[in-house]
Design a protein around this motif. Structure first.
Motif, PDB file in Angstrom:
ATOM      1  N   LEU A  74      -3.371   0.872  10.179  1.00 15.77           N
ATOM      2  CA  LEU A  74      -2.295   1.007   9.201  1.00 15.77           C
ATOM      3  C   LEU A  74      -1.365  -0.195   9.340  1.00 15.77           C
ATOM      4  O   LEU A  74      -0.973  -0.812   8.356  1.00 15.77           O
ATOM      5  CB  LEU A  74      -1.538   2.306   9.460  1.00 15.77           C
ATOM      6  CG  LEU A  74      -0.474   2.740   8.493  1.00 15.77           C
ATOM      7  CD1 LEU A  74      -1.071   3.012   7.127  1.00 15.77           C
ATOM      8  CD2 LEU A  74       0.224   3.995   9.007  1.00 15.77           C
ATOM      9  N   VAL A  83      -5.643   8.681   7.388  1.00 15.47           N
ATOM     10  CA  VAL A  83      -6.595   8.901   6.291  1.00 15.47           C
ATOM     11  C   VAL A  83      -8.006   8.528   6.713  1.00 15.47           C
ATOM     12  O   VAL A  83      -8.935   9.312   6.585  1.00 15.47           O
ATOM     13  CB  VAL A  83      -6.186   8.108   5.028  1.00 15.47           C
ATOM     14  CG1 VAL A  83      -7.231   8.233   3.933  1.00 15.47           C
ATOM     15  CG2 VAL A  83      -4.826   8.554   4.529  1.00 15.47           C
ATOM     16  N   ASP A  84      -8.168   7.302   7.230  1.00 11.95           N
ATOM     17  CA  ASP A  84      -9.513   6.804   7.521  1.00 11.95           C
ATOM     18  C   ASP A  84      -9.679   6.218   8.922  1.00 11.95           C
ATOM     19  O   ASP A  84     -10.756   5.745   9.269  1.00 11.95           O
ATOM     20  CB  ASP A  84      -9.915   5.756   6.478  1.00 11.95           C
ATOM     21  CG  ASP A  84      -8.903   4.629   6.355  1.00 11.95           C
ATOM     22  OD1 ASP A  84      -8.032   4.486   7.250  1.00 11.95           O
ATOM     23  OD2 ASP A  84      -8.958   3.886   5.358  1.00 11.95           O
ATOM     24  N   LEU A 137      -0.202  10.341  14.735  1.00 10.01           N
ATOM     25  CA  LEU A 137      -0.928   9.089  14.592  1.00 10.01           C
ATOM     26  C   LEU A 137      -1.504   8.614  15.913  1.00 10.01           C
ATOM     27  O   LEU A 137      -0.929   8.848  16.971  1.00 10.01           O
ATOM     28  CB  LEU A 137      -0.009   8.007  14.026  1.00 10.01           C
ATOM     29  CG  LEU A 137       0.557   8.284  12.643  1.00 10.01           C
ATOM     30  CD1 LEU A 137       1.346   7.082  12.150  1.00 10.01           C
ATOM     31  CD2 LEU A 137      -0.533   8.628  11.657  1.00 10.01           C
ATOM     32  N   ASN A 167      -3.233   3.483  13.754  1.00 11.76           N
ATOM     33  CA  ASN A 167      -4.279   3.797  12.795  1.00 11.76           C
ATOM     34  C   ASN A 167      -3.827   4.762  11.710  1.00 11.76           C
ATOM     35  O   ASN A 167      -3.015   5.651  11.953  1.00 11.76           O
ATOM     36  CB  ASN A 167      -5.498   4.352  13.519  1.00 11.76           C
ATOM     37  CG  ASN A 167      -6.043   3.344  14.508  1.00 11.76           C
ATOM     38  OD1 ASN A 167      -5.979   2.138  14.290  1.00 11.76           O
ATOM     39  ND2 ASN A 167      -6.566   3.825  15.611  1.00 11.76           N
ATOM     40  N   SER A 168      -4.396   4.579  10.540  1.00 10.51           N
ATOM     41  CA  SER A 168      -4.104   5.438   9.398  1.00 10.51           C
ATOM     42  C   SER A 168      -4.689   6.826   9.637  1.00 10.51           C
ATOM     43  O   SER A 168      -5.835   6.947  10.071  1.00 10.51           O
ATOM     44  CB  SER A 168      -4.718   4.835   8.135  1.00 10.51           C
ATOM     45  OG  SER A 168      -4.643   5.757   7.068  1.00 10.51           O
ATOM     46  N   ARG A 207       0.858  -1.188   0.000  1.00  8.76           N
ATOM     47  CA  ARG A 207       0.000   0.000   0.000  1.00  8.76           C
ATOM     48  C   ARG A 207       0.887   1.228   0.000  1.00  8.76           C
ATOM     49  O   ARG A 207       1.981   1.217   0.536  1.00  8.76           O
ATOM     50  CB  ARG A 207      -0.874   0.034   1.257  1.00  8.76           C
ATOM     51  CG  ARG A 207      -1.860  -1.096   1.340  1.00  8.76           C
ATOM     52  CD  ARG A 207      -2.596  -1.082   2.662  1.00  8.76           C
ATOM     53  NE  ARG A 207      -1.681  -1.571   3.697  1.00  8.76           N
ATOM     54  CZ  ARG A 207      -1.799  -1.313   4.972  1.00  8.76           C
ATOM     55  NH1 ARG A 207      -2.765  -0.559   5.418  1.00  8.76           N
ATOM     56  NH2 ARG A 207      -0.955  -1.806   5.844  1.00  8.76           N
ATOM     57  N   LEU A 242       0.885   5.387   0.964  1.00 10.55           N
ATOM     58  CA  LEU A 242       0.206   6.418   1.729  1.00 10.55           C
ATOM     59  C   LEU A 242       0.802   7.759   1.329  1.00 10.55           C
ATOM     60  O   LEU A 242       1.977   8.030   1.601  1.00 10.55           O
ATOM     61  CB  LEU A 242       0.396   6.171   3.231  1.00 10.55           C
ATOM     62  CG  LEU A 242      -0.219   7.169   4.189  1.00 10.55           C
ATOM     63  CD1 LEU A 242      -1.748   7.089   4.131  1.00 10.55           C
ATOM     64  CD2 LEU A 242       0.255   6.891   5.610  1.00 10.55           C
TER      65      LEU A 242
END
Length: 162
Positions: free
Chosen positions: A135, A130-131, A113, A127-128, A102, A104
């Motif tokens: 992650l 982004v959403d 984060l 956790n990402s 992936r 990012l």
């Protein structure tokens, strides 16, 4: 001090807020560069993050009582300016291996984060930004998750500089 937020009944924590331009930040980066024998902040942060991912890798042996224990192994690299590549390798007990890569894009992301370590279960996740989805997933070790979230936050901030 660690901030705690509640989402779906599980505590979500963010690494302690860091002033990226502070003396503490400079000291942290200097120590990493000394530890990994490099003059590059980015190389030191990548090496440290990958070392933490290796140290705290969630292995099948830690998943006692789970119906399908698997090894989760991650490796980070920089694919292009402002892009973090995450290689995830999942190994099952049956010998099967699944690899997922992936990317990012870090531009415009909040570099702080969050991580969570549910009271039940063998894992923590970072956790990402982004959403909010995981992650990376690591062995359940809140201190390890906190250090990994801190290192990744510094790495994302470094990548945002271009």
């Amino acid at each position: 001090m660690v901030s705690v937020f509640w989402a779906i009944g599980t505590p979500v924590m963010a690494a302690e807020p860091i002033e990226f331009g502070s003396d503490e930040s400079a000291h942290y980066l200097a120590e990493l560069k000394k530890l990994y024998l490099t003059t590059s902040d980015r190389e030191a942060l990548l090496a440290h993050s990958n070392g933490l991912l290796d140290t705290y890798a969630l292995r099948a042996g830690y998943q006692v009582g789970q119906t399908n224990p698997q090894d989760f192994i991650y490796e980070l690299s920089v694919a292009a300016p402002g892009e973090l590549r995450i290689r995830e390798e999942v190994r099952g007990n049956n010998g099967g291996v699944a690899v997922r890569n992936r990317s990012l894009s870090v531009f415009g992301l909040d570099p702080y984060l969050q991580y969570q370590c549910p009271a039940q279960g063998p894992s923590c996740s970072v956790n990402s930004p982004v959403d909010g989805l995981p992650l990376v997933v690591i062995l359940r070790d809140p201190k390890g998750a906190e250090e990994l979230a801190k290192a990744l936050s510094f790495l994302i901030r470094n990548l945002q500089k271009g």
